[in-house]
Design an enzyme around this catalytic site. Structure first.
Site, PDB file in Angstrom:
ATOM      1  N   ARG A   1     -12.479  -8.386   4.498  1.00 39.20           N
ATOM      2  CA  ARG A   1     -13.805  -7.999   4.000  1.00 39.20           C
ATOM      3  C   ARG A   1     -14.210  -8.821   2.761  1.00 39.20           C
ATOM      4  O   ARG A   1     -15.390  -9.013   2.501  1.00 39.20           O
ATOM      5  CB  ARG A   1     -13.868  -6.495   3.726  1.00 39.20           C
ATOM      6  CG  ARG A   1     -13.629  -5.681   5.000  1.00 39.20           C
ATOM      7  CD  ARG A   1     -14.126  -4.268   4.941  1.00 39.20           C
ATOM      8  NE  ARG A   1     -13.461  -3.456   5.947  1.00 39.20           N
ATOM      9  CZ  ARG A   1     -13.791  -3.420   7.248  1.00 39.20           C
ATOM     10  NH1 ARG A   1     -14.788  -4.144   7.705  1.00 39.20           N
ATOM     11  NH2 ARG A   1     -13.123  -2.665   8.100  1.00 39.20           N
TER      12      ARG A   1
ATOM     13  N   ARG B   1       0.823  -1.216   0.000  1.00 36.48           N
ATOM     14  CA  ARG B   1       0.000   0.000   0.000  1.00 36.48           C
ATOM     15  C   ARG B   1       0.857   1.266   0.000  1.00 36.48           C
ATOM     16  O   ARG B   1       2.005   1.265   0.455  1.00 36.48           O
ATOM     17  CB  ARG B   1      -0.964  -0.039   1.205  1.00 36.48           C
ATOM     18  CG  ARG B   1      -1.924  -1.217   1.079  1.00 36.48           C
ATOM     19  CD  ARG B   1      -2.813  -1.384   2.279  1.00 36.48           C
ATOM     20  NE  ARG B   1      -3.811  -0.340   2.385  1.00 36.48           N
ATOM     21  CZ  ARG B   1      -4.706  -0.280   3.363  1.00 36.48           C
ATOM     22  NH1 ARG B   1      -4.712  -1.209   4.307  1.00 36.48           N
ATOM     23  NH2 ARG B   1      -5.581   0.690   3.395  1.00 36.48           N
TER      24      ARG B   1
ATOM     25  N   ASP C   1     -15.567   1.413   3.347  1.00 38.87           N
ATOM     26  CA  ASP C   1     -15.247   0.000   3.611  1.00 38.87           C
ATOM     27  C   ASP C   1     -16.416  -0.933   3.305  1.00 38.87           C
ATOM     28  O   ASP C   1     -16.325  -2.140   3.517  1.00 38.87           O
ATOM     29  CB  ASP C   1     -14.821  -0.181   5.077  1.00 38.87           C
ATOM     30  CG  ASP C   1     -13.460   0.470   5.340  1.00 38.87           C
ATOM     31  OD1 ASP C   1     -12.702   0.670   4.383  1.00 38.87           O
ATOM     32  OD2 ASP C   1     -13.172   0.787   6.505  1.00 38.87           O
TER      33      ASP C   1
ATOM     34  N   SER D   1      -9.014  10.905   2.897  1.00 36.61           N
ATOM     35  CA  SER D   1      -8.518   9.793   3.715  1.00 36.61           C
ATOM     36  C   SER D   1      -8.418  10.209   5.177  1.00 36.61           C
ATOM     37  O   SER D   1      -7.658  11.102   5.547  1.00 36.61           O
ATOM     38  CB  SER D   1      -7.140   9.349   3.219  1.00 36.61           C
ATOM     39  OG  SER D   1      -6.489   8.624   4.234  1.00 36.61           O
TER      40      SER D   1
HETATM   41  C1  S3P Z   1      -9.893   4.346   8.442  1.00 40.12           C
HETATM   42  C2  S3P Z   1     -10.047   5.087   7.319  1.00 40.12           C
HETATM   43  C3  S3P Z   1     -10.334   4.528   6.001  1.00 40.12           C
HETATM   44  C4  S3P Z   1     -10.855   3.090   6.094  1.00 40.12           C
HETATM   45  C5  S3P Z   1     -10.051   2.276   7.049  1.00 40.12           C
HETATM   46  C6  S3P Z   1     -10.084   2.883   8.442  1.00 40.12           C
HETATM   47  C7  S3P Z   1      -9.563   5.017   9.713  1.00 40.12           C
HETATM   48  O1  S3P Z   1      -9.151   4.500   5.233  1.00 40.12           O
HETATM   49  O2  S3P Z   1     -10.854   2.486   4.829  1.00 40.12           O
HETATM   50  O3  S3P Z   1     -10.536   0.948   7.107  1.00 40.12           O
HETATM   51  O4  S3P Z   1      -9.674   4.401  10.779  1.00 40.12           O
HETATM   52  O5  S3P Z   1      -9.180   6.188   9.666  1.00 40.12           O
HETATM   53  P1  S3P Z   1      -8.654   5.784   4.395  1.00 40.12           P
HETATM   54  O6  S3P Z   1      -8.273   6.820   5.358  1.00 40.12           O
HETATM   55  O7  S3P Z   1      -7.494   5.288   3.613  1.00 40.12           O
HETATM   56  O8  S3P Z   1      -9.814   6.143   3.529  1.00 40.12           O
END
Ligand code: S3P
Length: 441
Positions: free
Chosen positions: A398, A125, A321, A169
């Site tokens: 998931r 990632r 998600d 994000s």
């Molecule tokens: C999260 C933010 C999301 C989500 C992840 C949990 C968090 O990711 O997909 O499962 O706890 O801040 P992104 O910030 O990459 O969108």
């Protein structure tokens, strides 16, 4: 021990009340913030999943003690400069993007080089989304190809930054907010809207924060270097885990489920808005506020005449998600469903957009994908008879749970690999599924 499951029959006609497992995002944030507080914090109902346990291991490595009590965890924070970073350390974030990205923010003042690494999936990632802003604070960060492992050595001469977080994000926004704690002066973040648990916790802990809400983004100001005290928190249920049971009930016949005590923060409830627009009748009851978060019981019933949706990308971040499971509903709804700008889905624990398309095509759903947009041609009569083998090459929790719900609602004979990956976010997923009546082996 075998790490796959077989599901050969659907379930119908259930009427259940369940408690869902606790929120992963809030659990990890509570641990990290408690590790930075002065004095003891008590966190109740924490999620005991692999991602969250890795957060405990990480703070322990940084010299912060914690104890598991009967119904809570005690965390002994040492303040914003309390991490022991005199010797070189390495931290394993496992599968957790949230842990890896958020903890990097807290390490911008570490004294020695700390290496952060993770499992195969996390190592694929992108980390530039957090290393870029953290470098602006003055931290020294080395990483090859924008990926883990990342080596961070903090700086004594940190400066506050102004940053535009364009991806929506929450992990990136939160990493910058946590870094701002370590840095003198006011850090300003313009952030495309995303889950706001970090903002709510900051406000609750009396960390100086201002949030100015605009239409598409928020302006956040954090005033750094202010210590805060240990706290108590009761973590509510996770709507992302809940989403699998919403869809299980919706697509089953003559069924009903009450899911207790779920976090229904508006920045997380895209799934409910989307499903209700598709003609579901999901109700929030006993709604109350807890430390700025909204918590409710969710009532869902089977629904026959679901219809397709033209899903505005404005809902993407509050359902980020949940799209795998939403696509399953679209496959059973009448008419065409359209989804837009889904590029972030391919940046998750596995490339979920690619995988969703593969799985849905495998089960005979007509789909047109153009770049990051998807059209799903739903069929309310969709019923499966064949054999379906799901090889989950990045062990995405998931993907396992979505495949189980597909098997239990559409029929067919399914063999789903990497069942243990549910421990990432939802260790009692199979226990609850079985309690509803599923026969899995
Ligand atoms: C999260 C933010 C999301 C989500 C992840 C949990 C968090 O990711 O997909 O499962 O706890 O801040 P992104 O910030 O990459 O969108």
């Amino acid at each position: 021990m075998k790490n796959f499951i077989n599901i050969n029959s659907k379930i119908n006609e259930f009427n259940k009340v369940i408690n869902i497992s606790s929120d992963k995002s809030i659990s990890i944030r509570c641990i990290l913030l408690a590790s930075q507080a002065i004095g003891v914090s008590k966190i109740y109902n924490i999620l005991e999943s692999d991602d969250v346990m890795n957060a405990f291991k990480a703070i322990k490595k940084l010299g912060i003690d914690y104890k598991r009590k009967k119904n809570h965890y005690k965390i002994y924070g040492l303040g914003i400069n309390g991490y022991h970073t005199n010797k070189k350390l390495s931290i394993n974030a496992g599968n957790s993007g949230t842990l890896a990205r958020l903890i990097l923010g807290l390490l911008i003042n570490c004294k020695n080089g700390i290496t952060l690494f993770g499992d195969k999936s996390l190592s694929k990632r992108d980390f530039s989304r957090v290393t870029n802003p953290l470098r602006l604070f003055g931290a020294n960060i080395e990483s090859d190809n924008k990926k883990l492992p990342v080596k961070i050595s903090g700086s004594e001469f940190l400066r506050p930054i102004s940053y535009f977080e364009k991806l929506g994000s929450a992990q990136c926004k939160s990493a910058v907010m946590l870094a701002a704690l370590k840095c003198p002066g006011i850090t300003r973040i313009k952030a495309v809207k995303s889950r706001n648990h970090t903002e709510l916790l900051f406000r609750n802990l009396k960390i100086p924060i201002k949030v100015f809400k605009k239409k598409r983004f928020d302006l956040i100001e954090v005033n750094g270097l202010k210590n805060f005290k240990g706290f108590e928190y009761v973590v509510p249920g996770d709507i992302s885990s809940c989403s699998f049971f919403l869809v299980l009930t919706l697509l089953s016949e003559k069924s009903k489920m009450l899911i207790k005590n779920v976090n229904v923060n508006d920045t997380r409830t895209g799934i409910i808005k989307i499903l209700n627009k598709m003609n579901a009748n999901i109700k929030l009851i006993n709604k109350k506020k807890y430390k700025g978060e909204s918590v409710a019981d969710i009532l869902v019933k089977s629904k026959k005449n679901l219809k397709g949706i033209n899903c505005s990308s404005k809902l993407n971040s509050s359902a980020i998600d949940e799209f795998l499971i939403i696509f399953l509903v679209a496959s059973k709804a009448k008419g065409i469903s359209s989804f837009y700008n889904l590029s972030e889905l391919n940046k998750k624990e596995s490339p979920r957009l690619d995988i969703a398309v593969k799985i849905l095509k495998k089960i005979g759903v007509k789909i047109i994908r153009k770049k990051d947009n998807l059209k799903i041609f739903g069929d309310p009569e969709l019923k499966l008879k064949g054999k379906y083998i799901i090889k989950n090459f990045r062990k995405d929790h998931r993907v396992v749970m979505m495949s189980c719900i597909a098997a239990l609602t559409l029929g067919g004979k399914w063999k789903i690999s990497d069942k243990n990956s549910v421990n990432t976010s939802f260790p009692n997923f199979f226990k609850i599924i079985k309690s509803v009546g599923a026969r899995i082996h």
